[in-house]
Design a protein around this motif. Structure first.
Motif, mmCIF file in Angstrom:
data_model
loop_
_atom_site.group_PDB
_atom_site.id
_atom_site.type_symbol
_atom_site.label_atom_id
_atom_site.label_comp_id
_atom_site.label_asym_id
_atom_site.label_seq_id
_atom_site.Cartn_x
_atom_site.Cartn_y
_atom_site.Cartn_z
ATOM 1 N N GLY A 1 -5.388 23.758 -0.462
ATOM 2 C CA GLY A 1 -4.493 22.647 -0.173
ATOM 3 C C GLY A 1 -5.176 21.316 -0.410
ATOM 4 O O GLY A 1 -6.394 21.234 -0.557
ATOM 5 N N VAL A 2 -4.349 20.267 -0.444
ATOM 6 C CA VAL A 2 -4.866 18.915 -0.648
ATOM 7 C C VAL A 2 -4.023 17.944 0.164
ATOM 8 O O VAL A 2 -2.811 18.100 0.267
ATOM 9 C CB VAL A 2 -4.866 18.526 -2.148
ATOM 10 N N LYS A 3 -4.699 16.972 0.802
ATOM 11 C CA LYS A 3 -4.021 15.916 1.566
ATOM 12 C C LYS A 3 -4.690 14.592 1.244
ATOM 13 O O LYS A 3 -5.904 14.533 1.080
ATOM 14 C CB LYS A 3 -4.118 16.157 3.066
ATOM 15 N N ARG A 4 -3.868 13.559 1.192
ATOM 16 C CA ARG A 4 -4.423 12.214 0.992
ATOM 17 C C ARG A 4 -4.621 11.576 2.354
ATOM 18 O O ARG A 4 -3.723 11.574 3.192
ATOM 19 C CB ARG A 4 -3.474 11.371 0.151
ATOM 20 N N LYS A 5 -5.812 11.063 2.584
ATOM 21 C CA LYS A 5 -6.131 10.361 3.826
ATOM 22 C C LYS A 5 -6.750 9.022 3.452
ATOM 23 O O LYS A 5 -7.936 8.962 3.121
ATOM 24 C CB LYS A 5 -7.085 11.178 4.696
ATOM 25 N N GLY B 1 0.795 -1.222 0.000
ATOM 26 C CA GLY B 1 0.000 0.000 0.000
ATOM 27 C C GLY B 1 0.821 1.261 0.000
ATOM 28 O O GLY B 1 0.331 2.334 -0.317
ATOM 29 N N ALA B 2 2.103 1.180 0.336
ATOM 30 C CA ALA B 2 2.933 2.374 0.400
ATOM 31 C C ALA B 2 3.446 2.778 -0.977
ATOM 32 O O ALA B 2 3.819 3.913 -1.182
ATOM 33 C CB ALA B 2 4.116 2.144 1.334
ATOM 34 N N GLN B 3 3.457 1.854 -1.926
ATOM 35 C CA GLN B 3 3.893 2.185 -3.265
ATOM 36 C C GLN B 3 2.745 2.839 -4.005
ATOM 37 O O GLN B 3 1.588 2.723 -3.636
ATOM 38 C CB GLN B 3 4.359 0.932 -3.995
ATOM 39 N N ASP B 4 3.076 3.557 -5.090
ATOM 40 C CA ASP B 4 2.054 4.231 -5.878
ATOM 41 C C ASP B 4 1.066 3.210 -6.417
ATOM 42 O O ASP B 4 1.430 2.306 -7.153
ATOM 43 C CB ASP B 4 2.700 5.003 -7.021
ATOM 44 N N SER B 5 -0.192 3.341 -6.031
ATOM 45 C CA SER B 5 -1.202 2.375 -6.437
ATOM 46 C C SER B 5 -1.985 2.858 -7.643
ATOM 47 O O SER B 5 -3.029 2.318 -7.965
ATOM 48 C CB SER B 5 -2.146 2.106 -5.265
ATOM 49 N N GLY B 6 -1.491 3.883 -8.302
ATOM 50 C CA GLY B 6 -2.217 4.407 -9.448
ATOM 51 C C GLY B 6 -3.338 5.307 -8.978
ATOM 52 O O GLY B 6 -3.279 5.900 -7.922
ATOM 53 N N GLY B 7 -4.397 5.375 -9.745
ATOM 54 C CA GLY B 7 -5.520 6.220 -9.365
ATOM 55 C C GLY B 7 -5.242 7.677 -9.642
ATOM 56 O O GLY B 7 -4.357 8.034 -10.412
ATOM 57 N N LEU B 8 -6.005 8.528 -8.996
ATOM 58 C CA LEU B 8 -5.934 9.969 -9.195
ATOM 59 C C LEU B 8 -4.675 10.573 -8.606
ATOM 60 O O LEU B 8 -4.247 10.185 -7.533
ATOM 61 C CB LEU B 8 -7.136 10.593 -8.485
ATOM 62 N N LYS B 9 -4.123 11.530 -9.284
ATOM 63 C CA LYS B 9 -3.009 12.316 -8.750
ATOM 64 C C LYS B 9 -3.607 13.487 -7.972
ATOM 65 O O LYS B 9 -4.749 13.880 -8.211
ATOM 66 C CB LYS B 9 -2.132 12.827 -9.884
ATOM 67 N N PRO B 10 -2.851 14.048 -7.027
ATOM 68 C CA PRO B 10 -3.383 15.173 -6.234
ATOM 69 C C PRO B 10 -3.856 16.343 -7.094
ATOM 70 O O PRO B 10 -4.891 16.936 -6.808
ATOM 71 C CB PRO B 10 -2.194 15.582 -5.359
ATOM 72 N N SER B 11 -3.133 16.662 -8.154
ATOM 73 C CA SER B 11 -3.527 17.788 -9.015
ATOM 74 C C SER B 11 -4.883 17.535 -9.680
ATOM 75 O O SER B 11 -5.686 18.463 -9.846
ATOM 76 C CB SER B 11 -2.461 18.056 -10.069
ATOM 77 N N GLU B 12 -5.155 16.287 -10.048
ATOM 78 C CA GLU B 12 -6.445 15.952 -10.647
ATOM 79 C C GLU B 12 -7.559 16.032 -9.606
ATOM 80 O O GLU B 12 -8.675 16.470 -9.909
ATOM 81 C CB GLU B 12 -6.398 14.556 -11.277
#
Length: 82
Positions: free
Chosen positions: A49-53, A22-33
């Motif tokens: 701002g944007v944060k991934r939770k 789960g720590a590696q890039d799992s694809g999906g949306l990028k923060p900018s998108e």
């Protein structure tokens, strides 16, 4: 010089190999998108701002002087206001 790059590559490969899946890039949306979709969903807003939770992005926007939080699903891109 080549030995330095080889050693750095080996260290990087070892670090990625030992990371949890789960720590590696799992694809999906990028923060900018995620920000782009949130701004499109809230007319007249500006991104703060944007944060991934976990599996969602929490995007903070400013609209008419108020701060609005928008949740964007990182896998599907679905948007919901909070």
């Amino acid at each position: 010089m080549r030995k330095t790059f080889t050693m750095a590559g080996a260290i990087l490969a070892a670090a990625l190999w030992t990371m949890p899946a789960g720590a590696q890039d799992s694809g999906g949306l990028k923060p900018s998108e995620a920000v782009r979709r949130a701004v499109a969903a809230v007319p007249g807003s500006e991104p703060l701002g944007v944060k991934r939770k976990g599996q969602v992005y929490v995007v903070r926007l400013k609209q008419n002087g108020a701060v609005v939080q928008v949740i964007v699903d990182a896998a599907t891109g679905d948007v919901s206001a909070q």
